[in-house]
Scaffold this active site. Structure first.
Site, PDB file in Angstrom:
ATOM      1  N   LYS A 257      -9.504  16.403 -23.603  1.00 33.94           N
ATOM      2  CA  LYS A 257     -10.105  15.338 -22.502  1.00 33.94           C
ATOM      3  C   LYS A 257     -11.455  15.268 -23.549  1.00 33.94           C
ATOM      4  CE  LYS A 257     -12.329  13.704 -18.395  1.00 33.94           C
ATOM      5  NZ  LYS A 257     -13.738  13.627 -18.577  1.00 33.94           N
TER       6      LYS A 257
ATOM      7  N   LEU B  50     -10.717   9.851 -13.729  1.00 32.71           N
ATOM      8  CA  LEU B  50     -10.307  10.516 -12.414  1.00 32.71           C
ATOM      9  C   LEU B  50     -10.377  11.253 -11.804  1.00 32.71           C
ATOM     10  CD1 LEU B  50      -9.202  11.861 -16.802  1.00 32.71           C
ATOM     11  CD2 LEU B  50      -7.207  10.560 -14.830  1.00 32.71           C
TER      12      LEU B  50
HETATM   13  O1  JCF Z   1      -9.785  11.823 -23.112  1.00 31.84           O
HETATM   14  C1  JCF Z   1     -10.003  11.330 -21.782  1.00 31.84           C
HETATM   15  N1  JCF Z   1     -11.249  11.580 -21.777  1.00 31.84           N
HETATM   16  C2  JCF Z   1      -9.427  10.304 -20.943  1.00 31.84           C
HETATM   17  C3  JCF Z   1      -9.372   9.732 -20.222  1.00 31.84           C
HETATM   18  C4  JCF Z   1      -7.838  10.926 -21.199  1.00 31.84           C
HETATM   19  C5  JCF Z   1      -7.076  10.461 -20.245  1.00 31.84           C
HETATM   20  O2  JCF Z   1      -5.375  10.738 -20.828  1.00 31.84           O
HETATM   21  C6  JCF Z   1      -6.836   9.565 -19.588  1.00 31.84           C
HETATM   22  C7  JCF Z   1      -8.726   9.616 -19.676  1.00 31.84           C
HETATM   23  C8  JCF Z   1      -9.037   8.544 -18.262  1.00 31.84           C
HETATM   24  C9  JCF Z   1      -7.538   8.014 -17.080  1.00 31.84           C
HETATM   25  N2  JCF Z   1      -6.233   9.003 -19.168  1.00 31.84           N
HETATM   26  C10 JCF Z   1      -6.811   8.371 -17.316  1.00 31.84           C
HETATM   27  C11 JCF Z   1      -5.339   7.475 -16.578  1.00 31.84           C
END
Ligand code: JCF
Length: 716
Positions: free
Chosen positions: A152, A115
């Site tokens: 996240k 990201l």
């Molecule tokens: O929680 C996370 N670390 C997380 C990583 C959440 C997400 O919705 C993500 C991601 C990494 C890439 N979405 C993408 C597209």
């Protein structure tokens, strides 16, 4: 094989659970009748799966753990008796297989992207404007652009592939293109469903093939307990939950991963064969319906202002979660719009990570004080100009030891960088010499203990300085705290504050004084009324019945943590017997080395400790081994030296394959793990042993050659 249907789910699993539990109660579960066994196994599997889902996906368990355990155990026993009933997706089949030599590589059919980052509200708004521009052809200026936002997780990205609802492959992210096949490890994680199912009335059928993406992580509470276990058995703790999760997931031996408290939460899907929902938020709802856990800390928004508020609110709330999060992921909600926007290099244009501000701050080091620990270790501590870091005010931080301060030239009065990670104690990372005014002064360890005034000494090979006095009040307060603590006597209500009060008021000057406290004495203490006093007395009274290993742990003998205490209690039936033990008989106990033995002998040689043991006993504290602490032979079980023991195998054996050796050990109630640790009882060495042999020797683990191993098996 047909896709799993929902028709074999009991129509009312709650009622069904009760029926099964009652049946268990009345006639025990396993049955000789093959047909009946098959029906029962299917019912138990559905019910266990139902409760797994309540617990892991919906976070709303319906039955106590003990009832769940009974159902699970019944299924296990039933499948043992009728191995033909085992299915790979049975809840009992999470752990299995030999250690690997290396992980296989898996190419991701579609890359797992990372990201781009936003560090403030402006970055978020700029991203939003770029999205709107990119969508100018498909989204009118007056139409809202819906966004989804979720916390996240700071874990490891994994991709789980399901075919006809069954987990077939789990892979790490790797470099995004190629990851590692960690299927057997992922299967051991209880929140990773082995089988998916949707409610019968769901609009979307299970896809033929679906890649679920998410994060594997360790909950903070589980991490703390896990690290504590590592420390107790003398292993190095992990620095943070993320490292612990990474180290646990990348184990070649899945039985090791199975012992690690890992969790999984999904955040989206990759390639699918079948119909998927049209938005990110509907996708997460759908995953939940299929039994896949997703974070509940998420929302859908109509505009960027609301998203900014959501992100900023989480900066101060991040510590309220039982997991580490390092930001908020914001996405364009509609998948069709995501496809229009596409990706650049390694990150999609349709998503962004709002990163929380670093948990570091600069402030002034006002002073350096020293604290005296239970063992007499003197620890320097920073007194800081209070500073706000990641949602809390910090006014104290650790400085580790005198070398740490000297190596970094940290001076009193310096501007220093302070860091806080999770709920770990804040620490001073470094000083900023450029900010000095000339008023700063270097620091030196005081010559005398701040508590008792006796000389402070530095022992050879120790990073810490020590107060060697046996009657130092500060050491006693720490000991009292430890004695009453959770891993020892577990006395409710007796925490650090009360330990200080009891010691400073002179009510408790030796551990045994606790058992002599009267209510009148307690009522004189500040903040004590009738109820509080009675509760404390009840807690103290209750602790008299604690198992012996807890008392032994509580005495604070160096090198005697819970694990060592258990081993000692296995070998000696009472505290009195242990007091008489010679160095020789102590080192004869499995897992007890000469250093620990010496520490035990030395402790019991001190006259004051002898009278303490005597006083505890005469005040009614249990000093005898209790039946459940006894080694198997004393419980009347067959005297098997293998039962309950942990083995590690290294090198090739003549008369056994690895699998045969493992089975032989497990049949006698032993366990085989992949690496040598403080828990290892025996190392079986074959030809060309690996590095495990040396590790075992260093840890004083009993090493068996093939013949000795055979003897042990025969004895059992
Ligand atoms: O929680 C996370 N670390 C997380 C990583 C959440 C997400 O919705 C993500 C991601 C990494 C890439 N979405 C993408 C597209």
């Amino acid at each position: 094989m047909a896709a799993p249907t929902t028709s074999d789910v009991p129509s009312n699993p709650v009622e069904h659970t009760q029926v099964l539990l009652r049946r268990l109660e009345q006639n025990g579960m396993p049955t000789a009748d093959a047909e009946e066994a098959a029906t029962l196994a299917a019912q138990l599997r559905e019910v266990v799966r139902f409760h797994d889902r309540k617990y892991y996906v919906e976070d709303a368990p319906l039955i106590p753990d003990s009832e769940y355990d009974r159902l699970f155990h019944a299924l296990y026993v039933l499948e043992e008796a009728h191995p033909e009933l085992q299915t790979p997706e049975s809840p009992t089949q999470r752990i299995g297989g030999e250690p690997l030599d290396a992980f296989e590589k898996v190419a991701h059919p579609e890359p797992l992207l990372s990201l781009s980052n936003a560090f403030d509200a402006q970055d978020l708004r700029d991203w939003y404007d770029r999205c709107r521009q990119g969508l100018a052809g498909v989204l009118a200026d007056d139409e809202p652009l819906h966004l989804s936002a979720e916390v996240k997780l700071d874990g490891l990205a994994v991709a789980l592939t399901y075919e006809d609802g069954r987990l077939v492959v789990a892979a790490t992210r790797g470099d995004g293109q190629v990851g590692e096949n960690i299927t057997r490890n992922a299967r051991t994680i209880r929140s990773v469903p082995l089988r998916l199912s949707t409610p019968p009335d769901d609009g979307l059928p299970l896809p033929e093939r679906l890649e679920v993406r998410g994060e594997v992580f360790m909950r903070r509470s589980r991490f703390d307990a896990f690290n504590e276990r590592l420390r107790e058995r003398g292993d190095a703790p992990f620095a943070n939950p993320r490292n612990a999760a990474a180290g646990s997931l990348r184990q070649l031996d899945p039985t090791v991963t199975a012992e690690r408290p890992l969790s999984f939460l999904a955040y989206g899907v990759g390639p699918a064969q079948g119909t998927v929902p049209p938005t990110q938020s509907a996708t997460l709802d759908w995953l939940t319906r299929m039994g896949i856990p997703v974070s509940s800390q998420r929302a859908r928004f109509d505009d960027i202002d609301a998203v900014v508020d959501f992100c900023e609110a989480w900066v101060d709330k991040r510590d309220t979660l039982d997991m580490e999060i390092d930001g908020i992921v914001v996405k364009v909600d509609r998948i069709a719009y995501q496809e229009v926007l596409g990706a650049i290099a390694k990150a999609p244009r349709w998503a962004i990570a709002y990163k929380f501000p670093a948990r570091e701050a600069t402030t002034t080091l006002r002073d350096i004080e020293v604290n005296v620990g239970r063992t007499g270790a003197i620890k320097p501590e920073a007194v800081l100009e209070p500073v706000h870091i990641g949602g809390v005010t910090v006014s104290q931080a650790t400085l580790h030891n005198a070398d740490y301060i000297a190596d970094r030239d940290i001076r009193v009065g310096d501007t220093v960088v302070v860091k806080r990670a999770g709920d770990v104690i804040p620490q001073v990372v470094r000083s900023i010499p450029e900010a000095r005014t000339g008023e700063e002064s270097p620091w030196a360890m005081p010559a005398r203990c701040p508590s008792c005034g006796s000389a402070i000494v530095r022992l050879p090979d120790e990073a810490d300085y020590f107060c060697m006095a046996s009657d130092c009040p500060a050491q006693f307060i720490r000991l009292l705290e430890h004695f009453a603590g959770r891993s020892a006597m577990d006395i409710e209500g007796l925490g650090s504050k009360l330990a200080v009060l009891l010691a400073e008021e002179g009510l408790v000057t030796r551990l045994s004084d606790l058992y002599d406290l009267s209510k009148d004495e307690l009522l004189q203490l500040e903040g004590f009324a009738e109820k509080k006093a009675q509760n404390l007395l009840d807690g103290i009274e209750a602790s008299t019945a604690q198992p012996l290993h807890r008392l032994l742990t509580g005495l604070g003998i160096r090198h005697v943590g819970r694990d060592v205490a258990l081993r000692l209690v296995h070998a000696f039936p009472s505290l009195e017997a242990l007091a008489e033990a010679s160095h020789e008989s102590l080192t004869a106990v499995d897992g007890i080395g000469p250093v620990t033995a010496e520490s035990v002998v030395d402790w019991f040689a001190v006259e004051e400790n002898q009278s303490l043991v005597e006083d505890l006993r005469s005040l009614g504290v249990n000093t005898e081994r209790q039946p459940e602490e006894a080694p198997p032979e004393a419980r009347g079980d067959a005297a098997s030296p293998i039962a309950g023991a942990t083995f590690v195998l290294t090198g090739a054996l003549d008369g056994f394959t690895r699998k045969e050796a493992k089975t032989a050990i497990e049949q006698q109630g032993g366990k085989v793990t992949g690496s040598v640790s403080g828990n290892t009882d025996y190392l079986v060495r074959g030809q060309n042993p690996g590095s495990k042999l040396q590790q075992a020797q260093e840890r004083e683990v009993t090493v068996l050659d093939e013949e000795a191993f055979r003897d042990l098996l025969e004895q059992a």
